[in-house]
Design a protein around this motif. Sequence first.
Motif, PDB file in Angstrom:
ATOM      1  N   LEU A  81       0.819  -1.204   0.000  1.00 58.92           N
ATOM      2  CA  LEU A  81       0.000   0.000   0.000  1.00 58.92           C
ATOM      3  C   LEU A  81       0.861   1.266   0.000  1.00 58.92           C
ATOM      4  O   LEU A  81       0.495   2.275  -0.585  1.00 58.92           O
ATOM      5  CB  LEU A  81      -0.939  -0.006   1.218  1.00 58.92           C
ATOM      6  CG  LEU A  81      -1.998  -1.120   1.239  1.00 58.92           C
ATOM      7  CD1 LEU A  81      -2.839  -1.023   2.515  1.00 58.92           C
ATOM      8  CD2 LEU A  81      -2.885  -1.043   0.011  1.00 58.92           C
ATOM      9  N   GLN A  82       2.016   1.202   0.694  1.00 56.63           N
ATOM     10  CA  GLN A  82       2.909   2.344   0.694  1.00 56.63           C
ATOM     11  C   GLN A  82       3.470   2.587  -0.709  1.00 56.63           C
ATOM     12  O   GLN A  82       3.601   3.734  -1.148  1.00 56.63           O
ATOM     13  CB  GLN A  82       4.053   2.121   1.675  1.00 56.63           C
ATOM     14  CG  GLN A  82       5.052   3.276   1.731  1.00 56.63           C
ATOM     15  CD  GLN A  82       6.190   3.014   2.693  1.00 56.63           C
ATOM     16  OE1 GLN A  82       6.147   2.049   3.458  1.00 56.63           O
ATOM     17  NE2 GLN A  82       7.205   3.857   2.662  1.00 56.63           N
ATOM     18  N   GLN A 119       2.032   1.768  -3.573  1.00 54.44           N
ATOM     19  CA  GLN A 119       0.960   2.322  -4.402  1.00 54.44           C
ATOM     20  C   GLN A 119       0.677   3.779  -4.043  1.00 54.44           C
ATOM     21  O   GLN A 119       0.338   4.592  -4.905  1.00 54.44           O
ATOM     22  CB  GLN A 119      -0.310   1.484  -4.232  1.00 54.44           C
ATOM     23  CG  GLN A 119      -0.186   0.050  -4.750  1.00 54.44           C
ATOM     24  CD  GLN A 119       0.055  -0.010  -6.248  1.00 54.44           C
ATOM     25  OE1 GLN A 119      -0.707   0.524  -7.040  1.00 54.44           O
ATOM     26  NE2 GLN A 119       1.145  -0.658  -6.638  1.00 54.44           N
ATOM     27  N   ASN A 120       0.828   4.101  -2.765  1.00 53.05           N
ATOM     28  CA  ASN A 120       0.587   5.482  -2.337  1.00 53.05           C
ATOM     29  C   ASN A 120       1.609   6.436  -2.960  1.00 53.05           C
ATOM     30  O   ASN A 120       1.291   7.595  -3.262  1.00 53.05           O
ATOM     31  CB  ASN A 120       0.631   5.565  -0.814  1.00 53.05           C
ATOM     32  CG  ASN A 120       0.267   6.944  -0.309  1.00 53.05           C
ATOM     33  OD1 ASN A 120      -0.843   7.431  -0.505  1.00 53.05           O
ATOM     34  ND2 ASN A 120       1.223   7.603   0.337  1.00 53.05           N
ATOM     35  N   GLN A 121       2.839   5.973  -3.163  1.00 50.21           N
ATOM     36  CA  GLN A 121       3.843   6.799  -3.822  1.00 50.21           C
ATOM     37  C   GLN A 121       3.419   7.116  -5.248  1.00 50.21           C
ATOM     38  O   GLN A 121       3.581   8.259  -5.719  1.00 50.21           O
ATOM     39  CB  GLN A 121       5.203   6.096  -3.791  1.00 50.21           C
ATOM     40  CG  GLN A 121       5.774   5.989  -2.396  1.00 50.21           C
ATOM     41  CD  GLN A 121       7.075   5.201  -2.340  1.00 50.21           C
ATOM     42  OE1 GLN A 121       7.824   5.276  -1.367  1.00 50.21           O
ATOM     43  NE2 GLN A 121       7.335   4.426  -3.377  1.00 50.21           N
ATOM     44  N   LYS A 142       0.362   7.241  -6.371  1.00 52.35           N
ATOM     45  CA  LYS A 142      -0.750   8.183  -6.301  1.00 52.35           C
ATOM     46  C   LYS A 142      -0.265   9.599  -6.004  1.00 52.35           C
ATOM     47  O   LYS A 142      -0.820  10.574  -6.513  1.00 52.35           O
ATOM     48  CB  LYS A 142      -1.747   7.729  -5.221  1.00 52.35           C
ATOM     49  CG  LYS A 142      -2.446   6.422  -5.541  1.00 52.35           C
ATOM     50  CD  LYS A 142      -3.376   6.007  -4.400  1.00 52.35           C
ATOM     51  CE  LYS A 142      -4.054   4.680  -4.705  1.00 52.35           C
ATOM     52  NZ  LYS A 142      -4.951   4.238  -3.596  1.00 52.35           N
ATOM     53  N   THR A 143       0.773   9.731  -5.175  1.00 52.42           N
ATOM     54  CA  THR A 143       1.293  11.055  -4.834  1.00 52.42           C
ATOM     55  C   THR A 143       1.881  11.738  -6.049  1.00 52.42           C
ATOM     56  O   THR A 143       1.641  12.935  -6.281  1.00 52.42           O
ATOM     57  CB  THR A 143       2.357  10.931  -3.729  1.00 52.42           C
ATOM     58  OG1 THR A 143       1.770  10.306  -2.582  1.00 52.42           O
ATOM     59  CG2 THR A 143       2.888  12.301  -3.339  1.00 52.42           C
TER      60      THR A 143
END
Length: 393
Positions: A295-296, A298-300, A302-303
């Motif tokens: 998830l981390q 994927q969050n990168q 998205k950022t």
Amino acid sequence: MSFRLPATLLALAALLFATPTPTIQAQSAPAAQTPPAQQTKPDQNTDESGPQTDNGPLVIRKKPEDNEPPPPPAPAEPTVKNPDNETFSLRVDVPIVNLNVNVILDKTHQFVPGLKAGNFLVLEDGVPQTITSVRMTQTPITAVMLLEFAANSYYLINDMQNASYSFFRTLRPDDYVAVVTYDLHTHILTDFTNNRDLIAQALQSLTIPGFSDTDMFDALYETLDRLSRVEGRKYIILIGSGRDTFSKLTLDKILAKVKATPNVTIFSIGTGALLNELRGGRGGMGGGMADLNYLQAQNQLKTFAAMTGGLSFSPVFQGELPDIFSQINNSIRNQYVLTYRPTNTKNDGSYRKIQVLLVDNEGHPLRMQDEKGKPLKYSIITRDGYRAKLPVE
């Protein structure tokens, strides 16, 4: 009689002696005048008419401008010369911000047309800005396909290939695309081209991966650095797991690079979503993911997309890809361009936060509804800010 006869004879004698004189002169005149006539032939050739005027030294003799003073110069704008006698002009640089904005319905992902300048409210660092113009454009794209191609998981490679081919099918003849892959290093498979055959060959060459490491931060930094030298609006289609193993750059530094690079929008496609679901949220990427949560990663992705006004997706099934790239095409090819002069005119290099809202004629939040009167939710996609120029720029 004896007196008149001699007079008559004298008259006849005078006539006889007088007539030969003009005859002799007429015969001798040509001989006396011939040499001057022959000497004047060169002078006759110096006549300024006729086909021989452009031959030999006559052309040089005919140029009057060598001896005449030059004409007075035409009035011109005042210029200042430097010591090298080169002219330059003084320009006052007034800050102008061009903001690309997309308005898309959340349910159908359709672009919302027909909005006017009064429907947009731009806040820069919380201060409302006066919009000078709004126009809608549909233009070709200049994009880099930045693909993670590493020897870590067949499933990730398969997801990347499916996504890259889906984007390839949406290209138009006037689109320019470059293909770049990354593992431990960055590899340029093809530079910007609108030749679909070259792009297809580049994608087909992705058969045997090299290193298992994925230095995404370094690869993204290099790509942004190259795009900063390309004119116009550019896009990055980042397809990968979102993880980074041994990049020289930290996350903070790559985020700063993303902020500092103008006119670039990033769209990210996360790979490994199905494998993550099947393995209980562990990412399914082997030992490399033990230290980095899926998830981390994927969050990168998205950022990166959110900072540049792009979109981020994590498709579980291959069947989602056509709809995903349809949304990306709607976002890229159809957009509003807002122009305004910021109230903060300082060239201090600071980062200005931007927020775009839609309002109605009374300044209230704009509400949309379908033909049946049901409310429609929409999303406003744009950059979250820009960096002001420095005084030396």
